[in-house]
Write a protein that holds these residues in place. Structure first.
Motif, short mmCIF file in Angstrom:
data_model
loop_
_atom_site.label_atom_id
_atom_site.label_comp_id
_atom_site.label_asym_id
_atom_site.label_seq_id
_atom_site.Cartn_x
_atom_site.Cartn_y
_atom_site.Cartn_z
N SER A 176 12.93 -66.46 -7.68
CA SER A 176 14.33 -66.31 -8.35
C SER A 176 15.23 -65.65 -7.12
O SER A 176 16.53 -65.97 -7.31
N GLY A 177 14.78 -64.67 -6.05
CA GLY A 177 15.39 -64.28 -4.99
C GLY A 177 16.13 -65.63 -4.32
O GLY A 177 17.06 -65.75 -3.92
N VAL A 178 15.16 -66.74 -3.76
CA VAL A 178 15.63 -67.72 -3.22
C VAL A 178 16.21 -68.72 -3.94
O VAL A 178 17.42 -69.29 -3.49
N LEU A 179 16.31 -68.82 -5.27
CA LEU A 179 17.03 -69.61 -6.28
C LEU A 179 18.74 -69.16 -6.07
O LEU A 179 19.61 -70.16 -5.90
N PHE A 180 18.96 -68.11 -5.95
CA PHE A 180 20.41 -67.78 -5.45
C PHE A 180 20.85 -67.32 -4.46
O PHE A 180 22.26 -67.27 -3.94
N SER A 181 19.71 -67.35 -3.32
CA SER A 181 20.25 -66.63 -1.93
C SER A 181 20.75 -67.82 -1.21
O SER A 181 21.67 -67.68 -0.40
N GLY A 182 20.63 -69.00 -1.44
CA GLY A 182 21.00 -70.12 -0.63
C GLY A 182 22.70 -70.17 -0.99
O GLY A 182 23.41 -70.43 -0.16
N ILE A 183 22.82 -70.28 -2.34
CA ILE A 183 24.16 -70.39 -2.76
C ILE A 183 25.30 -69.21 -2.37
O ILE A 183 26.25 -69.31 -1.80
N LEU A 184 24.75 -68.04 -2.56
CA LEU A 184 25.33 -66.71 -2.16
C LEU A 184 25.51 -66.75 -0.84
O LEU A 184 26.66 -65.92 -0.39
N SER A 185 24.43 -67.07 0.00
CA SER A 185 24.81 -66.77 1.51
C SER A 185 25.69 -67.98 1.93
O SER A 185 26.48 -67.42 3.07
N ASP A 186 26.05 -68.94 1.51
CA ASP A 186 26.99 -69.96 1.65
C ASP A 186 28.37 -69.32 1.48
O ASP A 186 29.43 -69.66 2.39
N ARG A 204 25.54 -64.39 5.71
CA ARG A 204 24.32 -64.28 5.78
C ARG A 204 23.90 -62.85 5.82
O ARG A 204 22.92 -62.36 5.22
N LYS A 205 24.89 -62.23 6.31
CA LYS A 205 24.61 -60.54 6.79
C LYS A 205 24.55 -59.79 5.41
O LYS A 205 23.66 -59.07 5.34
N LYS A 206 25.46 -60.05 4.60
CA LYS A 206 25.38 -59.44 3.16
C LYS A 206 24.29 -59.42 2.31
O LYS A 206 23.61 -58.69 1.67
N MET A 207 23.62 -60.73 2.53
CA MET A 207 22.31 -61.11 1.71
C MET A 207 21.06 -60.42 2.37
O MET A 207 20.33 -60.09 1.60
N LEU A 208 21.32 -60.17 3.71
CA LEU A 208 20.18 -59.60 4.47
C LEU A 208 20.02 -58.19 3.98
O LEU A 208 19.18 -57.51 3.83
N THR A 209 21.30 -57.36 3.85
CA THR A 209 21.26 -56.10 3.22
C THR A 209 21.13 -56.11 1.72
O THR A 209 20.24 -55.10 1.48
N ILE A 210 21.23 -56.92 1.02
CA ILE A 210 20.60 -56.92 -0.43
C ILE A 210 19.15 -57.11 -0.47
O ILE A 210 18.67 -56.15 -1.11
N SER A 211 18.74 -57.88 0.49
CA SER A 211 17.20 -57.88 0.46
C SER A 211 16.39 -56.60 0.93
O SER A 211 15.46 -56.16 0.33
N ALA A 212 17.24 -55.94 1.78
CA ALA A 212 16.66 -54.58 2.55
C ALA A 212 16.66 -53.69 1.20
O ALA A 212 15.73 -52.68 1.08
N GLY A 240 19.77 -51.33 9.75
CA GLY A 240 19.94 -52.42 10.68
C GLY A 240 20.86 -53.36 10.28
O GLY A 240 21.55 -54.00 10.94
N SER A 241 20.83 -53.74 8.90
CA SER A 241 21.33 -54.97 8.24
C SER A 241 22.87 -54.59 8.34
O SER A 241 23.67 -55.60 8.40
N LEU A 242 23.13 -53.40 8.16
CA LEU A 242 24.62 -52.82 8.30
C LEU A 242 25.30 -53.02 9.60
O LEU A 242 26.68 -52.97 9.52
N ILE A 243 24.48 -53.26 10.73
CA ILE A 243 25.30 -53.26 11.92
C ILE A 243 25.12 -54.48 12.74
O ILE A 243 26.08 -54.54 13.83
N ILE A 244 24.25 -55.29 12.20
CA ILE A 244 24.06 -56.76 12.83
C ILE A 244 25.72 -57.42 12.56
O ILE A 244 26.11 -57.20 11.58
N PRO A 245 26.02 -58.41 13.49
CA PRO A 245 27.09 -59.39 13.29
C PRO A 245 26.95 -60.48 12.42
O PRO A 245 25.61 -60.73 11.97
N GLU A 246 28.13 -60.84 11.63
CA GLU A 246 27.78 -62.08 10.78
C GLU A 246 27.49 -63.52 11.79
O GLU A 246 27.58 -63.38 12.85
N SER A 247 26.80 -64.28 11.13
CA SER A 247 26.50 -65.61 11.98
C SER A 247 27.85 -66.11 12.11
O SER A 247 28.56 -66.42 11.45
N LEU A 248 28.21 -66.52 13.49
CA LEU A 248 29.34 -67.19 13.94
C LEU A 248 29.52 -68.71 13.56
O LEU A 248 30.47 -69.00 13.40
#
Length: 425
Positions: free
Chosen positions: A51-61, A65-73, A190-198
């Motif tokens: 279920s996590g994978v199902l919505f992560s692809g669309i939401l990460s686009d 990427r960074k916000k999705m890492l924070t949600i997973s944490a 850590g997920s709060l301080i890393i940069p977004e994917s350029l």
């Protein structure tokens, strides 16, 4: 440094996957459930992964990427604490599903994120570092499980009471889950301080409303995408059907069937986990020089051979602790330098920008669906015969060898655009 922080998602992925191997015998002793419930306790987290994978692809686009890492944490942290205070199996399963959602998001976004920030000549190494993090999480779970079991008599004699007594003495499986809250908290910070994917920022302009759905759909079904999509489905599938998770989930049970008691089995699991970590360095060392294709072919062939030998040992009744251990170590060597890390490396680089998030999500979803199936079926297969189980796994490794040999071109040292040109040719 960014890769190390992002890879904490891999540590939690591995920890969540492996901690259950020490938890299961203790839960079984307390609740006396059958094989079907045992399989459900293992695979319920994998339902959350899907279920996590199902919505992560669309939401990460859309969100990045960074916000999705924070949600997973955050999901990892809630799950670790929730499992440790669960009042019954139903509550435990709910929090296992929540943790599974965190694993599902991380398993999709972390390799995707790392592949997009990595230099071309280091992309294989850095994405493989994610698999290394997974093996370290597995080892962490094994070590914590064994250490907590050793501390039970000490905590009991000291008269530890209250929640500490419950978690670390009376029902030590709670402590096994609770330990996961420490790396989860570090991952969240850590997920709060890393940069977004350029690369994501460049393709979207940093605008979550800038979608390219029509182009994505047409590209998804384009003729040149057939082989990468086939690889994206089959590589994760064969990785899970290789038998690695049977050893991770049911290692103590398998070793016990060879005449090794539970404490020794858990110590053997630590040794296997350490071997898995060390052998993954081979992939990190060679993936950008030797290449993806040779590593995968050598590793999958060796994995098939070792699994066939394990099947023969159990079928003939000659499974001695030493030789069985040697074959498991050889399997881990072959898997850790090929099928384990390379599925993430290959899948994260073979798709074009417009569909990479969604395509990687499909690949990882296949991985978790097959993983859920393995988690549910392995105890049933083991009850029918350990030799049959490992024979099936060996056959799957041979299928993986054939697929890579036939349809995968080498992608080391190539830009994303150059890789797309390979498919067009």
């Amino acid at each position: 440094m960014v890769t190390l922080i992002a890879s904490l998602g891999g540590v939690l992925f591995g920890f969540d996957m492996a901690v259950v191997s020490g938890v299961l015998p203790l839960l079984h002793k307390q609740y006396s459930f059958n094989s079907a419930m045992e399989g459900w306790i293992v695979s319920c987290a994998l339902i959350g992964c899907i279920s996590g994978v199902l919505f992560s692809g669309i939401l990460s686009d859309r969100l990045g990427r960074k916000k999705m890492l924070t949600i997973s944490a955050a999901l990892f942290l809630v799950s670790a604490i929730g499992c440790s205070i669960a009042i019954d199996l139903k509550m435990l399963i709910i929090f296992r599903i929540i943790g599974g959602m965190g694993v599902g998001i991380a398993s999709n976004i972390v390799p995707l994120y790392i592949s997009e920030i990595a230099p071309i000549n280091k992309r294989g190494k850095l994405v493989s570092a994610y698999q290394l993090a997974i093996t370290m999480g597995i080892l962490l779970a094994y070590c914590c499980n064994a250490a907590l079991l050793k501390l039970v008599p000490l905590n009991t004699s000291n008269g530890t009471s209250g929640w500490l007594g419950l978690i670390f003495s009376k029902e030590v499986w709670r402590g096994m889950f609770f330990i996961g809250s420490i790396p989860a908290a570090l991952y969240l910070l850590g997920s709060l301080i890393i940069p977004e994917s350029l690369r994501w920022t460049a393709n979207t302009g940093g605008d979550k409303y800038n979608t390219t759905s029509n182009m994505s759909k047409s590209l998804f079904w384009a003729k040149e995408m057939r082989k990468p999509l086939l690889l994206g489905v089959l590589l994760p599938l064969f990785s899970q059907l290789s038998g690695i998770n049977a050893i991770i989930y049911y290692g103590p049970s398998i070793l016990s069937s060879a005449g090794i008691d539970l404490n020794n089995a858990l110590h053997a699991q630590i040794f296997f986990g350490l071997a898995n970590v060390l052998f993954t360095f081979i992939a990190i060392w060679k993936v950008d020089s030797l290449g993806r294709r040779p590593l995968y072919l050598i590793g999958s062939a060796g994995a098939a051979l070792s699994l066939f030998i394990i099947a023969i040992l159990f079928s003939t009744g000659h499974q001695t602790g030493l030789f069985l251990g040697i074959m498991v170590i050889f399997f881990l060597l072959c898997f850790a330098c090929s099928m384990g890390p390379l599925k993430f490396v290959i899948v994260s680089e073979i798709f074009p920008d417009a569909i990479r998030g969604k395509a990687v999500a499909i690949s990882i979803m296949v991985m978790w669906v097959s993983d859920a199936l393995i988690g549910q079926l392995t105890p049933i297969l083991l009850a029918k015969g350990t030799a049959l189980t490992f024979g099936i796994f060996a056959f799957c490794c041979l299928c993986a060898f054939y697929v890579v040999y036939k349809i995968y071109p080498e992608t080391k040292g190539k830009t994303f655009d150059q890789i797309q040109s390979l498919w067009k040719k």
